[in-house]
Design a protein around this motif. Structure first.
Motif, short mmCIF file in Angstrom:
data_model
loop_
_atom_site.label_atom_id
_atom_site.label_comp_id
_atom_site.label_asym_id
_atom_site.label_seq_id
_atom_site.Cartn_x
_atom_site.Cartn_y
_atom_site.Cartn_z
N PHE A 15 0.76 -0.94 0.55
CA PHE A 15 -0.23 -0.13 -0.41
C PHE A 15 0.55 0.92 0.25
N PHE A 16 2.40 1.35 0.00
CA PHE A 16 2.36 2.42 0.92
C PHE A 16 4.00 2.13 -0.07
N PHE A 17 4.39 1.51 -0.56
CA PHE A 17 6.38 1.46 -0.80
C PHE A 17 5.83 0.61 -2.16
N GLY A 18 5.20 -0.24 -2.49
CA GLY A 18 4.52 -1.04 -3.84
C GLY A 18 4.66 -0.44 -5.03
N THR A 19 4.25 -1.43 -6.57
CA THR A 19 4.44 -0.24 -7.87
C THR A 19 2.93 0.22 -7.67
N ASP A 20 3.05 1.04 -8.33
CA ASP A 20 1.77 0.81 -9.07
C ASP A 20 0.40 0.16 -9.19
N LYS A 21 0.73 -0.88 -9.69
CA LYS A 21 -0.49 -2.04 -9.51
C LYS A 21 -0.89 -2.75 -8.14
N GLU A 22 0.53 -2.46 -7.47
CA GLU A 22 0.90 -3.18 -5.79
C GLU A 22 -0.39 -2.17 -4.97
N GLN A 23 -0.17 -1.07 -5.17
CA GLN A 23 -0.61 -0.11 -4.25
C GLN A 23 -2.25 -0.39 -4.96
N GLU A 24 -2.47 -0.50 -5.96
CA GLU A 24 -3.71 0.19 -6.35
C GLU A 24 -4.66 -1.73 -6.00
N ASN A 25 -4.06 -2.85 -6.33
CA ASN A 25 -4.91 -4.09 -5.37
C ASN A 25 -4.98 -3.65 -4.13
N SER A 26 -3.73 -3.37 -3.24
CA SER A 26 -4.11 -3.21 -1.90
C SER A 26 -5.31 -2.31 -1.84
N GLN A 27 -5.38 -1.30 -2.20
CA GLN A 27 -6.71 -1.03 -1.79
C GLN A 27 -7.66 -0.80 -2.45
N ARG A 28 -7.92 -2.04 -3.29
CA ARG A 28 -8.61 -2.69 -3.66
C ARG A 28 -9.26 -3.73 -2.23
N ILE A 29 -7.82 -4.09 -2.12
CA ILE A 29 -7.93 -5.53 -0.61
C ILE A 29 -9.23 -4.68 0.37
N PHE A 30 -8.48 -3.31 0.99
CA PHE A 30 -8.78 -2.75 2.08
C PHE A 30 -10.51 -1.77 1.61
N GLY A 31 -10.64 -1.33 0.70
CA GLY A 31 -12.35 -1.59 0.24
C GLY A 31 -13.11 -2.70 0.35
N GLN A 32 -12.53 -3.94 0.03
CA GLN A 32 -13.15 -4.99 0.16
C GLN A 32 -13.49 -5.36 1.29
N MET A 33 -12.64 -4.85 2.39
CA MET A 33 -12.13 -5.71 3.81
C MET A 33 -12.93 -4.46 4.36
N ARG A 34 -13.45 -3.39 4.34
CA ARG A 34 -13.93 -1.78 5.05
C ARG A 34 -15.81 -2.41 5.09
N ASP A 35 -15.69 -3.27 3.11
CA ASP A 35 -17.36 -3.53 3.07
C ASP A 35 -17.60 -3.99 3.50
#
Length: 168
Positions: free
Chosen positions: A21-41
Motif C-alpha cells: 500500500f505504501f511502498f509497492g508499485t502502482d499496480k501493487e498499491q492499486e491491489n492493496s487499496q482494492r483489498i482494503f476497500g473490500q475489507m472495509r465493506d
C-alpha cells in the motif's frame, strides 16, 4: 500449533498488504487499496448486521417468542387430563428452561441499558473505560447469540412436545 501458523500467515499477509500500500508499485498499491476497500465493506456489513440484530433484540423480538411458548405450555397443561405423565414431565422441564431463558433475557437487557448509560459530561474519555465498555459489548453480543441458539433449541423441543401431546 496450527492456530499459531494461521495467525502468523494472517500477520504476514497483512504486513505485505501494508507494505504494498505504501511502498509497492502502482499496480501493487492499486491491489492493496482494492483489498482494503473490500475489507472495509465486510466490516461495514458486519456492523450493520449487529446493529440490525440489536434493534430487533431491543424491540422485544425474543420477548414475543417466550410469551408464545408460555401460551402453548398453558394450553398443553389445560389438556393435562388427556396427556401422558411423560409429556407433563417434559412440559415441566421446558417451562424451567423458558424461565431460565427469560431471566437471561432480562439480565442481557439490563446489561445493555447499563452499557448504554450516558457518560458524565465534562469528563475525559478514559481509554481503559472504553476498552471495558467494548469488552462488555462483545460479551453482551456473545450472550445474545447463545440466547438465540438456546431459544431455537427450546422451540424445537417445544414443537416436538406439542406434536407428541397432539398424537396422544
Amino acid at each position: 500449533m496450527i492456530r499459531s501458523l494461521v495467525k502468523l500467515g494472517l500477520l504476514l499477509i497483512a504486513a505485505i498488504l501494508v507494505y504494498n500500500f505504501f511502498f509497492g508499485t502502482d499496480k501493487e498499491q492499486e491491489n492493496s487499496q482494492r483489498i482494503f476497500g473490500q475489507m472495509r465493506d465486510v466490516v461495514v456489513s458486519v456492523g450493520q448486521l449487529v446493529k440490525t440484530e440489536k434493534t430487533n433484540f431491543d424491540a422485544g423480538k425474543y420477548d414475543g417468542v417466550l410469551d408464545k411458548l408460555g401460551g402453548a405450555y398453558r394450553a398443553v397443561r389445560d389438556r393435562a387430563q388427556y396427556v401422558d405423565e411423560k409429556v407433563l414431565k417434559r412440559l415441566d422441564e421446558l417451562e424451567e428452561r423458558k424461565a431460565r431463558l427469560q431471566t437471561e433475557l432480562d439480565s442481557i437487557e439490563a446489561g445493555d441499558q447499563a452499557i448504554q448509560a450516558p457518560a458524565k459530561k465534562g469528563l475525559k474519555k478514559d481509554p481503559k473505560a472504553e476498552q471495558q465498555k467494548t469488552a462488555k459489548l462483545a460479551d453482551q453480543n456473545r450472550r445474545k447469540e447463545e440466547l438465540q441458539q438456546e431459544l431455537k433449541a427450546l422451540l424445537r423441543d417445544s414443537d416436538a412436545l406439542l406434536k407428541d401431546a397432539a398424537e396422544k
